[in-house]
Design a protein around this motif. Structure first.
Motif, mmCIF file in Angstrom:
data_model
loop_
_atom_site.group_PDB
_atom_site.id
_atom_site.type_symbol
_atom_site.label_atom_id
_atom_site.label_comp_id
_atom_site.label_asym_id
_atom_site.label_seq_id
_atom_site.Cartn_x
_atom_site.Cartn_y
_atom_site.Cartn_z
ATOM 1 N N ALA A 72 0.842 -1.202 0.000
ATOM 2 C CA ALA A 72 0.000 0.000 0.000
ATOM 3 C C ALA A 72 0.876 1.251 0.000
ATOM 4 N N ALA A 73 1.964 1.223 0.761
ATOM 5 C CA ALA A 73 2.888 2.352 0.773
ATOM 6 C C ALA A 73 3.544 2.520 -0.592
ATOM 7 N N ALA A 74 3.865 1.415 -1.239
ATOM 8 C CA ALA A 74 4.444 1.480 -2.583
ATOM 9 C C ALA A 74 3.448 2.103 -3.560
ATOM 10 N N LEU A 75 2.188 1.733 -3.444
ATOM 11 C CA LEU A 75 1.154 2.331 -4.294
ATOM 12 C C LEU A 75 1.022 3.823 -4.001
ATOM 13 N N PRO A 80 0.863 12.157 -5.318
ATOM 14 C CA PRO A 80 1.521 13.240 -4.577
ATOM 15 C C PRO A 80 1.565 12.925 -3.083
ATOM 16 N N LEU A 81 2.560 13.449 -2.409
ATOM 17 C CA LEU A 81 2.795 13.149 -1.001
ATOM 18 C C LEU A 81 1.566 13.423 -0.134
ATOM 19 N N ASN A 82 0.858 14.518 -0.396
ATOM 20 C CA ASN A 82 -0.301 14.841 0.439
ATOM 21 C C ASN A 82 -1.476 13.877 0.213
ATOM 22 N N TRP A 83 -1.431 13.063 -0.826
ATOM 23 C CA TRP A 83 -2.471 12.061 -1.068
ATOM 24 C C TRP A 83 -2.105 10.698 -0.484
ATOM 25 N N ALA A 84 -0.870 10.524 -0.058
ATOM 26 C CA ALA A 84 -0.401 9.215 0.411
ATOM 27 C C ALA A 84 -1.253 8.647 1.552
ATOM 28 N N PRO A 85 -1.606 9.428 2.579
ATOM 29 C CA PRO A 85 -2.461 8.857 3.636
ATOM 30 C C PRO A 85 -3.823 8.397 3.106
ATOM 31 N N VAL A 87 -4.482 7.323 0.056
ATOM 32 C CA VAL A 87 -4.273 6.091 -0.714
ATOM 33 C C VAL A 87 -4.157 4.899 0.224
ATOM 34 N N MET A 88 -3.384 5.042 1.289
ATOM 35 C CA MET A 88 -3.227 3.935 2.227
ATOM 36 C C MET A 88 -4.527 3.625 2.952
ATOM 37 N N ALA A 89 -5.298 4.645 3.304
ATOM 38 C CA ALA A 89 -6.594 4.416 3.948
ATOM 39 C C ALA A 89 -7.561 3.722 2.991
ATOM 40 N N THR A 90 -7.511 4.085 1.722
ATOM 41 C CA THR A 90 -8.389 3.468 0.729
ATOM 42 C C THR A 90 -8.026 2.005 0.515
ATOM 43 N N VAL A 91 -6.739 1.710 0.458
ATOM 44 C CA VAL A 91 -6.310 0.310 0.345
ATOM 45 C C VAL A 91 -6.795 -0.476 1.563
ATOM 46 N N GLY A 92 -6.675 0.118 2.739
ATOM 47 C CA GLY A 92 -7.156 -0.538 3.948
ATOM 48 C C GLY A 92 -8.655 -0.782 3.922
ATOM 49 N N LEU A 93 -9.401 0.179 3.407
ATOM 50 C CA LEU A 93 -10.846 0.024 3.291
ATOM 51 C C LEU A 93 -11.198 -1.128 2.353
ATOM 52 N N ILE A 94 -10.473 -1.226 1.272
ATOM 53 C CA ILE A 94 -10.697 -2.323 0.324
ATOM 54 C C ILE A 94 -10.386 -3.663 0.983
ATOM 55 N N ILE A 95 -9.268 -3.713 1.721
ATOM 56 C CA ILE A 95 -8.893 -4.952 2.404
ATOM 57 C C ILE A 95 -9.953 -5.340 3.430
ATOM 58 N N GLN A 96 -10.482 -4.358 4.146
ATOM 59 C CA GLN A 96 -11.505 -4.644 5.146
ATOM 60 C C GLN A 96 -12.816 -5.087 4.514
ATOM 61 N N SER A 97 -13.069 -4.695 3.293
ATOM 62 C CA SER A 97 -14.321 -5.049 2.626
ATOM 63 C C SER A 97 -14.284 -6.440 2.000
ATOM 64 N N LEU A 98 -13.110 -6.956 1.738
ATOM 65 C CA LEU A 98 -13.001 -8.249 1.060
ATOM 66 C C LEU A 98 -13.580 -9.439 1.825
ATOM 67 N N PRO A 99 -13.410 -9.547 3.155
ATOM 68 C CA PRO A 99 -13.941 -10.737 3.826
ATOM 69 C C PRO A 99 -15.440 -10.950 3.628
ATOM 70 N N VAL A 100 -16.218 -9.890 3.621
ATOM 71 C CA VAL A 100 -17.664 -10.044 3.432
ATOM 72 C C VAL A 100 -17.960 -10.531 2.025
ATOM 73 N N THR A 101 -17.297 -9.959 1.046
ATOM 74 C CA THR A 101 -17.510 -10.368 -0.336
ATOM 75 C C THR A 101 -17.149 -11.835 -0.520
ATOM 76 N N ILE A 102 -16.049 -12.250 0.073
ATOM 77 C CA ILE A 102 -15.631 -13.652 -0.040
ATOM 78 C C ILE A 102 -16.588 -14.557 0.721
ATOM 79 N N LEU A 103 -16.980 -14.155 1.920
ATOM 80 C CA LEU A 103 -17.887 -14.962 2.737
ATOM 81 C C LEU A 103 -19.219 -15.210 2.036
#
Length: 149
Positions: A72-75, A80-85, A87-103
């Motif tokens: 996520a940090a690599a992405l 731009p630097l001010n968007w980095a947090p 981007v990382m929060a969005t990746v985390g949101l996607i990761i948190q959403s996956l278990p329900v979709t898979i379940l």
């Protein structure tokens, strides 16, 4: 048969979108006023920025490689630097959403009947008093939520 595949995929997309909206609504400020939390900025993004994203993937943190947060940090380096947090929060949101979709997907149909899996998914999304897992840092805690699911 292709029609069934399309409807299943679109159904999964709808479920994923609903879960993203539900998790986002718990703490919208994580995205409207995004900031690094804990290891997000001080370790993962800093090491990806200073040492290069590929090298940072090989560095253990407290005995763990923490591949997903480092990816996520690599992405985030692509923005731009001010968007980095954000981007990382969005990746985390996607990761948190996956278990329900898979379940709720057909690959988990042998685990339990669909109504039971829907109840479990609803509990996962609506669990009360879970601020430390769902709103402080999605990327830090999202992986643990996926593992527990």
């Amino acid at each position: 048969m292709p029609d069934a595949t399309v409807s299943v995929r679109s159904g999964s997309g709808v479920v994923f979108a609903l879960v993203v909206i539900a998790l986002f609504s718990r703490s919208p400020s994580l995205f409207t006023h995004a900031q690094f939390y804990a290891e997000d900025g001080t370790i993962w993004f800093a090491q990806a920025y200073n040492l290069g994203w590929l090298h940072s993937l090989t560095l253990p943190q407290a005995g763990y490689l923490n591949t997903m947060p480092r990816l996520a940090a690599a992405l985030a380096l692509l923005f731009p630097l001010n968007w980095a947090p954000l981007v990382m929060a969005t990746v985390g949101l996607i990761i948190q959403s996956l278990p329900v979709t898979i379940l709720l997907s057909s690959r988990c149909r042998t685990w339990a009947p669909l109504p039971t899996r829907m109840v479990l998914a609803a509990i996962y999304v609506a669990i009360p008093n879970a601020r430390e897992f769902t709103s402080w840092s999605p990327i830090v805690c999202g992986i643990w939520l996926c593992v527990q699911s």
